[in-house]
Design a protein around this motif. Structure first.
Motif, mmCIF file in Angstrom:
data_model
loop_
_atom_site.group_PDB
_atom_site.id
_atom_site.type_symbol
_atom_site.label_atom_id
_atom_site.label_comp_id
_atom_site.label_asym_id
_atom_site.label_seq_id
_atom_site.Cartn_x
_atom_site.Cartn_y
_atom_site.Cartn_z
ATOM 1 N N TYR A 16 0.809 -1.211 0.000
ATOM 2 C CA TYR A 16 0.000 0.000 0.000
ATOM 3 C C TYR A 16 0.844 1.265 0.000
ATOM 4 N N ASP A 17 2.072 1.172 0.475
ATOM 5 C CA ASP A 17 2.934 2.349 0.491
ATOM 6 C C ASP A 17 3.308 2.803 -0.918
ATOM 7 N N SER A 18 3.318 1.890 -1.881
ATOM 8 C CA SER A 18 3.686 2.253 -3.242
ATOM 9 C C SER A 18 2.486 2.726 -4.065
ATOM 10 N N ASN A 19 1.249 2.511 -3.571
ATOM 11 C CA ASN A 19 0.060 2.943 -4.304
ATOM 12 C C ASN A 19 -0.128 4.450 -4.189
ATOM 13 N N ASP A 20 -0.663 5.026 -5.248
ATOM 14 C CA ASP A 20 -0.929 6.457 -5.297
ATOM 15 C C ASP A 20 -2.355 6.711 -4.782
ATOM 16 N N ARG A 21 -2.494 7.362 -3.650
ATOM 17 C CA ARG A 21 -3.808 7.579 -3.043
ATOM 18 C C ARG A 21 -4.336 8.993 -3.290
ATOM 19 N N THR A 22 -3.854 9.657 -4.335
ATOM 20 C CA THR A 22 -4.317 11.018 -4.621
ATOM 21 C C THR A 22 -5.807 11.045 -4.958
ATOM 22 N N LEU A 23 -6.316 9.991 -5.612
ATOM 23 C CA LEU A 23 -7.744 9.937 -5.935
ATOM 24 C C LEU A 23 -8.580 9.937 -4.669
ATOM 25 N N PHE A 24 -8.196 9.167 -3.661
ATOM 26 C CA PHE A 24 -8.934 9.118 -2.401
ATOM 27 C C PHE A 24 -8.935 10.480 -1.710
ATOM 28 N N TYR A 25 -7.788 11.136 -1.669
ATOM 29 C CA TYR A 25 -7.718 12.452 -1.031
ATOM 30 C C TYR A 25 -8.511 13.489 -1.821
ATOM 31 N N PHE A 26 -8.510 13.361 -3.154
ATOM 32 C CA PHE A 26 -9.324 14.255 -3.985
ATOM 33 C C PHE A 26 -10.810 14.052 -3.666
ATOM 34 N N LEU A 27 -11.240 12.795 -3.579
ATOM 35 C CA LEU A 27 -12.643 12.502 -3.298
ATOM 36 C C LEU A 27 -13.029 12.956 -1.885
ATOM 37 N N LYS A 28 -12.118 12.820 -0.942
ATOM 38 C CA LYS A 28 -12.403 13.279 0.423
ATOM 39 C C LYS A 28 -12.646 14.786 0.458
ATOM 40 N N ARG A 29 -11.974 15.495 -0.438
ATOM 41 C CA ARG A 29 -12.118 16.945 -0.484
ATOM 42 C C ARG A 29 -13.413 17.362 -1.191
ATOM 43 N N VAL A 30 -13.749 16.732 -2.334
ATOM 44 C CA VAL A 30 -14.927 17.144 -3.109
ATOM 45 C C VAL A 30 -16.204 16.443 -2.654
ATOM 46 N N GLU A 31 -16.088 15.256 -2.029
ATOM 47 C CA GLU A 31 -17.259 14.529 -1.539
ATOM 48 C C GLU A 31 -16.912 13.923 -0.178
ATOM 49 N N PRO A 32 -17.032 14.732 0.893
ATOM 50 C CA PRO A 32 -16.609 14.270 2.225
ATOM 51 C C PRO A 32 -17.380 13.065 2.743
ATOM 52 N N SER A 33 -18.540 12.773 2.168
ATOM 53 C CA SER A 33 -19.330 11.635 2.660
ATOM 54 C C SER A 33 -18.639 10.295 2.388
ATOM 55 N N ILE A 34 -17.575 10.269 1.579
ATOM 56 C CA ILE A 34 -16.854 9.014 1.324
ATOM 57 C C ILE A 34 -16.259 8.464 2.624
ATOM 58 N N SER A 35 -15.999 9.333 3.574
ATOM 59 C CA SER A 35 -15.440 8.884 4.855
ATOM 60 C C SER A 35 -16.465 8.136 5.701
ATOM 61 N N TYR A 63 -11.077 -0.251 -3.849
ATOM 62 C CA TYR A 63 -9.940 0.113 -4.695
ATOM 63 C C TYR A 63 -9.565 1.584 -4.510
ATOM 64 N N VAL A 64 -10.571 2.450 -4.334
ATOM 65 C CA VAL A 64 -10.295 3.874 -4.121
ATOM 66 C C VAL A 64 -9.503 4.055 -2.834
ATOM 67 N N ARG A 65 -9.920 3.378 -1.789
ATOM 68 C CA ARG A 65 -9.213 3.503 -0.509
ATOM 69 C C ARG A 65 -7.791 2.952 -0.601
ATOM 70 N N ARG A 66 -7.610 1.900 -1.388
ATOM 71 C CA ARG A 66 -6.281 1.298 -1.534
ATOM 72 C C ARG A 66 -5.388 2.067 -2.507
ATOM 73 N N GLY A 67 -6.003 2.856 -3.420
ATOM 74 C CA GLY A 67 -5.228 3.589 -4.410
ATOM 75 C C GLY A 67 -4.880 2.755 -5.628
ATOM 76 N N GLU A 68 -5.728 1.796 -5.968
ATOM 77 C CA GLU A 68 -5.489 0.932 -7.124
ATOM 78 C C GLU A 68 -6.272 1.464 -8.328
ATOM 79 N N LYS A 69 -5.688 2.450 -9.007
ATOM 80 C CA LYS A 69 -6.370 3.150 -10.092
ATOM 81 C C LYS A 69 -6.643 2.277 -11.307
#
Length: 110
Positions: A16-35, A63-69
């Protein structure tokens, strides 16, 4: 070498350290209900696309939480954006907007 009827399987660990989680952080910002998603699977149980294809919104959220785009890009095309998943979610997660924003993120970053 003797054949014992079994063999050593390939490594299936996910780093998981090598996965890119930018999508998850983007979604947390634009749609906070994902949390609020608890992964109950109600969204997948009511999904119209899931009745006719192998589409599983529950897996996409994982997959979003894991960063598997790569997995997300292959699966998200099957969603019809009908919104039944949003209506059925017991935690009020706006899954329809999450799918919409995910598509927007993936197609803008190509």
């Amino acid at each position: 070498m003797a054949d014992f009827g079994y063999k050593i399987q390939e490594d299936r660990q996910i780093n998981y350290d090598s996965n890119d989680r930018t999508l998850f952080y983007f979604l947390k910002r634009v749609e906070p209900s994902i949390s609020l998603c608890i992964g109950c699977g109600t969204c997948s149980a009511t999904c119209t696309a899931g009745q006719f294809t192998q589409f599983d919104l529950h897996k996409i959220m994982l997959y979003v939480r894991r960063g598997e785009k790569v997995h997300i890009a292959n699966e998200i095309k099957k969603c019809m954006l009908c919104g039944k998943c949003s209506l059925a979610c017991p935690k009020g997660v706006n899954t329809r907007n999450i799918i919409f924003q995910t598509r927007k993120f993936l197609y803008s970053n190509k």
